[in-house]
Design an enzyme around this catalytic site. Structure first.
Site, PDB file in Angstrom:
ATOM      1  N   CYS A  52       0.866  -1.180   0.000  1.00 43.03           N
ATOM      2  CA  CYS A  52       0.000   0.000   0.000  1.00 43.03           C
ATOM      3  C   CYS A  52       0.903   1.231   0.000  1.00 43.03           C
ATOM      4  O   CYS A  52       2.091   1.139  -0.292  1.00 43.03           O
ATOM      5  CB  CYS A  52      -0.991  -0.017   1.158  1.00 43.03           C
ATOM      6  SG  CYS A  52      -0.291   0.216   2.811  1.00 43.03           S
ATOM      7  N   ASN A  57       2.325   1.602   4.325  1.00 42.69           N
ATOM      8  CA  ASN A  57       2.560   0.353   5.053  1.00 42.69           C
ATOM      9  C   ASN A  57       2.239   0.460   6.542  1.00 42.69           C
ATOM     10  O   ASN A  57       2.916  -0.118   7.380  1.00 42.69           O
ATOM     11  CB  ASN A  57       3.993  -0.143   4.835  1.00 42.69           C
ATOM     12  CG  ASN A  57       4.235  -1.568   5.308  1.00 42.69           C
ATOM     13  OD1 ASN A  57       5.277  -1.876   5.846  1.00 42.69           O
ATOM     14  ND2 ASN A  57       3.275  -2.450   5.125  1.00 42.69           N
ATOM     15  N   CYS A 103      -1.527   0.863   7.320  1.00 34.83           N
ATOM     16  CA  CYS A 103      -2.959   0.574   7.440  1.00 34.83           C
ATOM     17  C   CYS A 103      -3.366  -0.678   6.659  1.00 34.83           C
ATOM     18  O   CYS A 103      -3.558  -1.736   7.242  1.00 34.83           O
ATOM     19  CB  CYS A 103      -3.794   1.764   6.952  1.00 34.83           C
ATOM     20  SG  CYS A 103      -3.636   3.269   7.929  1.00 34.83           S
ATOM     21  N   ARG A 104      -3.484  -0.543   5.347  1.00 29.49           N
ATOM     22  CA  ARG A 104      -4.052  -1.626   4.531  1.00 29.49           C
ATOM     23  C   ARG A 104      -3.143  -2.836   4.398  1.00 29.49           C
ATOM     24  O   ARG A 104      -3.575  -3.967   4.621  1.00 29.49           O
ATOM     25  CB  ARG A 104      -4.413  -1.088   3.140  1.00 29.49           C
ATOM     26  CG  ARG A 104      -5.477  -0.016   3.181  1.00 29.49           C
ATOM     27  CD  ARG A 104      -5.686   0.623   1.823  1.00 29.49           C
ATOM     28  NE  ARG A 104      -4.504   1.417   1.462  1.00 29.49           N
ATOM     29  CZ  ARG A 104      -4.326   1.971   0.268  1.00 29.49           C
ATOM     30  NH1 ARG A 104      -5.243   1.821  -0.676  1.00 29.49           N
ATOM     31  NH2 ARG A 104      -3.243   2.680   0.019  1.00 29.49           N
ATOM     32  N   SER A 105      -1.905  -2.627   3.967  1.00 33.08           N
ATOM     33  CA  SER A 105      -1.049  -3.796   3.707  1.00 33.08           C
ATOM     34  C   SER A 105      -0.676  -4.557   4.982  1.00 33.08           C
ATOM     35  O   SER A 105      -0.683  -5.795   4.958  1.00 33.08           O
ATOM     36  CB  SER A 105       0.181  -3.426   2.881  1.00 33.08           C
ATOM     37  OG  SER A 105       0.954  -2.436   3.487  1.00 33.08           O
ATOM     38  N   ASP A 132      -8.301   3.711   1.532  1.00 30.37           N
ATOM     39  CA  ASP A 132      -7.256   3.895   2.531  1.00 30.37           C
ATOM     40  C   ASP A 132      -7.853   4.506   3.796  1.00 30.37           C
ATOM     41  O   ASP A 132      -8.227   5.672   3.811  1.00 30.37           O
ATOM     42  CB  ASP A 132      -6.167   4.810   1.967  1.00 30.37           C
ATOM     43  CG  ASP A 132      -4.924   4.849   2.840  1.00 30.37           C
ATOM     44  OD1 ASP A 132      -5.006   4.476   4.036  1.00 30.37           O
ATOM     45  OD2 ASP A 132      -3.875   5.273   2.328  1.00 30.37           O
TER      46      ASP A 132
END
Length: 162
Positions: free
Chosen positions: A8, A11, A13-15, A126
């Site tokens: 993401c 690095n 939140c999402r990934s 995001d």
């Protein structure tokens, strides 16, 4: 050993959420030992930081471990180290593909939302900007579940090792 890298922007939140969820699902599906999972960001703003507080809250809510996770930036060596590089949005995918051209590696690059059925968007929103960690978790859970199904199906098709 199958190696998956989620990417993401920062690095945090999402990934890392996807990394933790996939590890958890792999352990529950008895794939834990045959799967290496990591995450990285295309940007360098958060290198060395733990996952965002909102991501940690979501993972805590579902009893998913994220101990020791620290943000890092995607690097050319990742194309040699991973079989699948899964990008959380189109901008991440563009950045990763540009980096891959310089690495001259054959790692497969995918968009995460290709794993989510009936997706209304081609990007995982995001939560750093939207604040909606519930939506992100729901999408990540669905996509990681599909990824586990695909990995298991691929393993079932693989010839037995002598």
């Amino acid at each position: 050993m199958i190696r998956v890298l989620f990417v993401c922007l920062g690095n945090i939140c999402r990934s890392p959420m996807a990394e933790a969820v996939l590890r958890d699902l792999a352990d529950k599906a008895d794939l834990g030992g045959g799967l290496q999972v990591d995450s990285a960001g295309t940007g360098d703003w958060h290198i060395g930081k733990p996952p965002h507080e909102g991501t940690r809250r979501q993972l805590d809510r579902y009893g998913i471990d994220y101990a020791g996770m620290k943000a890092r930036q995607v690097k050319p060596d990742d194309f040699e180290a991973f079989d699948y590089i899964v990008c959380m949005d189109a901008a991440n995918e563009r950045d990763v593909l540009a980096l891959q051209v310089r690495s001259r590696s054959g790692a497969k690059v995918y968009k995460f939302m290709d794993l989510v059925g009936d997706a209304a968007s081609d990007s995982v929103p995001d939560p750093y900007f939207t604040g909606d960690f519930d939506e992100t978790y729901a999408l990540v859970s669905e996509g990681c579940g599909e990824l586990i199904r695909r990995i298991k199906a691929d393993n079932d098709k693989a010839p037995a090792q002598p």
